[in-house]
Design a protein around this motif. Structure first.
Motif, PDB file in Angstrom:
ATOM      1  N   ILE A   1     -30.343   1.148  -9.409  1.00 30.18           N
ATOM      2  CA  ILE A   1     -30.355  -0.716  -8.717  1.00 30.18           C
ATOM      3  C   ILE A   1     -29.843  -0.385  -8.151  1.00 30.18           C
ATOM      4  O   ILE A   1     -28.559   0.086  -7.578  1.00 30.18           O
ATOM      5  N   LYS A   2     -29.970  -2.045  -7.171  1.00 25.17           N
ATOM      6  CA  LYS A   2     -29.215  -1.498  -5.333  1.00 25.17           C
ATOM      7  C   LYS A   2     -28.576  -2.821  -5.079  1.00 25.17           C
ATOM      8  O   LYS A   2     -28.202  -3.746  -6.326  1.00 25.17           O
ATOM      9  N   ALA A   3     -27.306  -3.002  -4.409  1.00 26.09           N
ATOM     10  CA  ALA A   3     -26.608  -3.729  -4.750  1.00 26.09           C
ATOM     11  C   ALA A   3     -27.148  -5.574  -4.316  1.00 26.09           C
ATOM     12  O   ALA A   3     -28.022  -5.200  -3.439  1.00 26.09           O
ATOM     13  N   ASP A   4     -26.333  -5.990  -5.251  1.00 27.80           N
ATOM     14  CA  ASP A   4     -26.767  -7.698  -4.957  1.00 27.80           C
ATOM     15  C   ASP A   4     -27.940  -7.601  -6.120  1.00 27.80           C
ATOM     16  O   ASP A   4     -29.051  -8.570  -5.783  1.00 27.80           O
ATOM     17  N   GLU A   5     -28.854  -6.993  -6.353  1.00 31.45           N
ATOM     18  CA  GLU A   5     -30.117  -6.791  -7.063  1.00 31.45           C
ATOM     19  C   GLU A   5     -29.775  -7.336  -8.619  1.00 31.45           C
ATOM     20  O   GLU A   5     -28.719  -6.894  -9.331  1.00 31.45           O
ATOM     21  N   PRO A   6     -30.448  -8.179  -9.007  1.00 32.54           N
ATOM     22  CA  PRO A   6     -30.883  -8.616 -10.240  1.00 32.54           C
ATOM     23  C   PRO A   6     -30.326  -7.856 -11.291  1.00 32.54           C
ATOM     24  O   PRO A   6     -31.528  -6.531 -11.335  1.00 32.54           O
ATOM     25  N   LEU A   7     -29.584  -7.297 -12.425  1.00 33.86           N
ATOM     26  CA  LEU A   7     -30.176  -6.547 -13.300  1.00 33.86           C
ATOM     27  C   LEU A   7     -31.177  -6.654 -14.481  1.00 33.86           C
ATOM     28  O   LEU A   7     -30.893  -8.168 -15.179  1.00 33.86           O
ATOM     29  N   THR A   8     -32.021  -6.412 -14.415  1.00 27.19           N
ATOM     30  CA  THR A   8     -33.110  -7.103 -15.221  1.00 27.19           C
ATOM     31  C   THR A   8     -33.346  -6.377 -16.408  1.00 27.19           C
ATOM     32  O   THR A   8     -33.016  -4.847 -16.900  1.00 27.19           O
ATOM     33  N   ILE A   9     -34.027  -6.839 -18.051  1.00 28.65           N
ATOM     34  CA  ILE A   9     -34.443  -6.039 -18.892  1.00 28.65           C
ATOM     35  C   ILE A   9     -35.035  -4.404 -18.388  1.00 28.65           C
ATOM     36  O   ILE A   9     -34.814  -3.525 -19.753  1.00 28.65           O
ATOM     37  N   ASN A  10     -35.837  -4.693 -16.923  1.00 28.87           N
ATOM     38  CA  ASN A  10     -36.236  -3.789 -17.515  1.00 28.87           C
ATOM     39  C   ASN A  10     -35.494  -2.132 -16.829  1.00 28.87           C
ATOM     40  O   ASN A  10     -36.110  -1.244 -16.933  1.00 28.87           O
ATOM     41  N   HIS A  11     -34.196  -2.358 -16.700  1.00 34.09           N
ATOM     42  CA  HIS A  11     -33.478  -1.186 -15.108  1.00 34.09           C
ATOM     43  C   HIS A  11     -32.636  -0.736 -17.193  1.00 34.09           C
ATOM     44  O   HIS A  11     -31.613  -0.097 -16.488  1.00 34.09           O
ATOM     45  N   VAL A  12     -32.711  -1.357 -17.972  1.00 34.39           N
ATOM     46  CA  VAL A  12     -31.916  -0.490 -18.985  1.00 34.39           C
ATOM     47  C   VAL A  12     -32.823   0.154 -20.809  1.00 34.39           C
ATOM     48  O   VAL A  12     -34.130  -1.236 -20.240  1.00 34.39           O
TER      49      VAL A  12
ATOM     50  N   ASN B   1     -36.268  -4.480 -28.651  1.00 38.66           N
ATOM     51  CA  ASN B   1     -36.975  -5.879 -29.610  1.00 38.66           C
ATOM     52  C   ASN B   1     -37.663  -6.970 -28.956  1.00 38.66           C
ATOM     53  O   ASN B   1     -37.353  -7.098 -27.757  1.00 38.66           O
ATOM     54  N   GLU B   2     -38.810  -6.579 -29.313  1.00 30.10           N
ATOM     55  CA  GLU B   2     -40.348  -7.304 -28.471  1.00 30.10           C
ATOM     56  C   GLU B   2     -40.102  -9.423 -28.586  1.00 30.10           C
ATOM     57  O   GLU B   2     -39.816  -9.618 -27.337  1.00 30.10           O
ATOM     58  N   GLY B   3     -38.848  -9.086 -29.970  1.00 28.64           N
ATOM     59  CA  GLY B   3     -39.195 -10.780 -29.478  1.00 28.64           C
ATOM     60  C   GLY B   3     -37.828 -11.245 -28.434  1.00 28.64           C
ATOM     61  O   GLY B   3     -37.703 -12.337 -27.957  1.00 28.64           O
ATOM     62  N   LEU B   4     -36.747 -10.597 -28.321  1.00 32.33           N
ATOM     63  CA  LEU B   4     -35.845 -10.537 -27.459  1.00 32.33           C
ATOM     64  C   LEU B   4     -36.050 -10.622 -26.237  1.00 32.33           C
ATOM     65  O   LEU B   4     -35.683 -10.658 -24.923  1.00 32.33           O
ATOM     66  N   LYS B   5     -36.850  -9.627 -26.491  1.00 29.55           N
ATOM     67  CA  LYS B   5     -37.785  -9.393 -24.931  1.00 29.55           C
ATOM     68  C   LYS B   5     -38.144 -10.043 -24.216  1.00 29.55           C
ATOM     69  O   LYS B   5     -38.152 -10.641 -23.477  1.00 29.55           O
ATOM     70  N   SER B   6     -39.333 -11.104 -25.002  1.00 28.95           N
ATOM     71  CA  SER B   6     -39.591 -12.415 -24.237  1.00 28.95           C
ATOM     72  C   SER B   6     -39.395 -12.828 -24.211  1.00 28.95           C
ATOM     73  O   SER B   6     -39.678 -13.815 -23.486  1.00 28.95           O
TER      74      SER B   6
END
Length: 369
Positions: free
Chosen positions: A339-350, A357-362
């Protein structure tokens, strides 16, 4: 009527009683017109309502020496407004035909028998009869659900009546009522609704009211305080007969019913459970939630802990779709993508429960901007 118990109290919920009283003035055609004009407003506003009559065995109700007395207003009006049993039967028939509930206040024991003959689903005890135990016992013997107006009743009067009905397991609704005709706004004593709800928690509490300045305010206040049954006297402009100030005409009942719907809309109808949060509200609140942004460039394999998150990430608006927020707590998860500085941390980063969990992910993928 089948056997009823206190469990049937729900029939009093959101229930209106339109008191025709003696406003028919002893004329069947006038009574039928009052019923029809008000039933149309009831139907248009989609409320549950009874149209209530008053029953007296006039021949026995007045002492022989006072029959024909024109000086006593009560005696004169009772005699002037006398209707036959056939006339009352016709009015009850019309009330049922127009999908309202027929109801009556009997003022003597013979009139209680008339309530049974007409199969009235509910009987009313007038404020003036709170201590008339001959009449009360006769009414209770029918096992019909009953509404009582408190009027000038003492606390002991009320306690005695409530215990009497509870012991017999007969539904009883209790209307706060100030017996002033009409009532000024400052005489309504609406805080008594709180008192009655606290003292008699197993009973539906209502408001029987006679104010005449507006048909809106007391509804909003009483509904908010928990009243769920209401009563007003009704009349019509017809044939030049004056309408008493404490009576409500059809257009005023229309305002009254609309105020009820507005009060129910604004209160939400959930006083015993947590309300359901609407999708619209969730979306609005999600737009105010802070999202996680990286303070610096981070490599895959980075381990999240409380301390490392506070050191290497910051929280700011807006929250973007798929972005992890201040609501998510991460401890032990790994950064699967750099991840780059000031980039949003998304669910695809972790890697971890948020992405597995598919429900939580959705949920996370579909919230935010």
């Amino acid at each position: 009527m089948g056997y009823v118990t206190q469990r049937d109290r729900d029939l009093f919920e959101n229930f209106f009683v339109l008191e025709l009283a003696n406003n028919h003035w002893g004329k069947l055609d006038r009574g039928l017109k009052i019923i029809r004009d008000h039933a149309a407003i009831v139907r248009y506003n989609n409320v549950k309502a009874a149209i209530k009559l008053q029953f007296r065995d006039v021949d026995e109700f007045i002492h022989p020496e006072f029959k024909g007395n024109t000086e006593n207003r009560y005696i004169k009006k009772t005699e002037d407004t006398k209707l036959s049993r056939a006339d009352f039967a016709r009015m009850v028939e019309e009330i049922r035909y127009l999908s309202c509930i027929p109801m009556a206040t009997p003022f003597d024991e013979a009139s209680v028998d008339l309530c049974v003959e007409f199969d009235m689903p509910i009987i009313k005890i007038a404020s003036s009869d709170m201590n008339d135990w001959v009449l009360i016992e006769k009414i209770a013997s029918t096992r019909r659900p009953t509404i009582v107006s408190t009027g000038g009743a003492s606390e002991k009067d009320l306690d005695d009546l409530v215990r009497f009905y509870e012991k017999r397991d007969i539904p009883l609704a209790i209307n706060h009522c100030v017996s002033l005709y009409p009532s000024e706004d400052g005489e309504l004593e609406l805080d008594q609704i709180d008192y009655l709800k606290n003292r008699y928690p197993n009973h539906v509490i209502g408001l029987s009211t006679h104010e005449y300045h507006d048909w809106h305010s007391s509804m909003l206040i009483s509904y908010g305080k928990g009243a769920r049954s209401w009563e007003r006297h009704i009349d019509i402009d017809y044939e030049g007969v004056p309408v008493s100030t404490y009576c409500s005409k059809p257009e005023q009942c229309d305002t009254w019913f609309k105020a009820f719907h507005k009060a129910a809309e604004m209160c939400g109808g959930r006083s015993q459970s947590k309300r359901i949060i609407s999708k619209k509200e969730i979306e609005y609140l999600d737009a105010l939630v802070r999202g996680a942004y990286a303070k610096k460039d981070l490599e895959p394999g980075y381990v999240f802990t409380k301390e490392s998150f506070e050191r290497d990430f910051y929280l700011a608006i807006p929250l973007r779709k798929g972005q992890l927020s201040c609501r998510e707590v991460m401890n032990g998860e790994l950064l699967s993508n750099g991840i780059k500085a000031d980039e949003p941390l998304t669910i695809n980063h972790v890697s971890g429960p948020y992405s597995q969990n598919e429900g939580l992910k959705s949920l996370i993928l579909n919230r935010g901007l």
